[in-house]
Design a protein around this motif. Sequence first.
Motif, PDB file in Angstrom:
ATOM      1  N   LEU A  17       0.834  -1.196   0.000  1.00  5.87           N
ATOM      2  CA  LEU A  17       0.000   0.000   0.000  1.00  5.87           C
ATOM      3  C   LEU A  17       0.875   1.255   0.000  1.00  5.87           C
ATOM      4  N   TYR A  81      -3.354   5.695   5.676  1.00  2.00           N
ATOM      5  CA  TYR A  81      -3.570   4.901   4.462  1.00  2.00           C
ATOM      6  C   TYR A  81      -5.047   4.956   4.079  1.00  2.00           C
ATOM      7  N   ASN A  86      -4.253   4.337  -3.585  1.00  2.00           N
ATOM      8  CA  ASN A  86      -4.420   2.895  -3.777  1.00  2.00           C
ATOM      9  C   ASN A  86      -5.741   2.585  -4.471  1.00  2.00           C
ATOM     10  N   LEU A  89      -6.470  -0.900  -6.043  1.00  2.00           N
ATOM     11  CA  LEU A  89      -6.216  -2.095  -5.238  1.00  2.00           C
ATOM     12  C   LEU A  89      -7.203  -3.217  -5.566  1.00  2.00           C
ATOM     13  N   ARG A 149      -4.571  -0.239   7.142  1.00  2.00           N
ATOM     14  CA  ARG A 149      -3.975  -1.033   6.056  1.00  2.00           C
ATOM     15  C   ARG A 149      -4.725  -2.347   5.877  1.00  2.00           C
TER      16      ARG A 149
END
Length: 315
Positions: A17, A81, A86, A89, A149
């Motif tokens: 990440l 995060y 991201n 993802l 995360r």
Amino acid sequence: MPYEDYFQLPWRRVGDLVPDDTDLTRFEKYHEGRLNERVTIDEWGVGHESTPTSMHMTKMLFPLGDAEDVQDILDYPLPTYSLKNNADLKERVEALHKRGIASVGNMQCTIWETSWYIRGMENLMMDMMTDEEMAAALLDRVAAMSTQRALLYANAGCDILFLGDDIGMQRSIMMSRELYNQWIQPRLKKLIAQVKAVRPDIIVFYHSCGFIEPLIDDLIDAGIDVLNPIQSECMDFGEIYAKYHDRLVFHGTIGTQTVMPFGTPEEVRAEVWKNLDIAKEGGLFVAPTHLLEPEVPWQNIRAYVQACRDYPLHR
């Protein structure tokens, strides 16, 4: 060709990440007087000083090693995060699924290790015993960051979440069971519960090197499904399997301090088959217990893989 493709492994990591703030210069003030061309700073602000022979090991520079009060901990700019950096993802996870490959969210430094990397192991252990407010502030912040995360991986549809913190040494656990259950286990348990609330069928791997047998019941209670690596130089797999196989699955068992670098191909094969024979009721993904260093002969790697493939014939 990546080794995962060469050996046709059934899973792949979906990739690390990226934190919301990628500007690492904010950590430089915590390393004043220590920065040089051999030092890099990671996303948590930890300095890593390498040498030409250190391979993946580095001398660690603790950014909060000189912290004096709780406010120093609270002011430290830990990363956050989110999907900001991201956004793809879930697409990465789905791309693996289309190939029939399981997806792994990898975050093997989860709570304890990340915290002591930042504070220093001796400092954090002293905090845990003599300054509980300092210890709680750091461990709570790191646990919250790690939960961010983990939930990103879970919400993206990862099949496996690979957690871990080294809590064992070669012949003993790293801290007393009392300290572990006061400081580390409840935070790990809470993280896993939040992940499984989002994705109940996710498989939680947990890594710790060393001798950790006194803490295995606590890891099971925290919600782990698979324990890695059952380091053969530190614990007897036969004993561990007999005691825990009805509640736990295992990954590892082939020593990277012994048979992989220093054994013959025949000895590697015998070790693979011995451990698979022990796990006669299933529940073992036999594998080397850690990274294979350069001294491991290629023929031993091939022998390990072929032994896994030939095991049905051996039986």
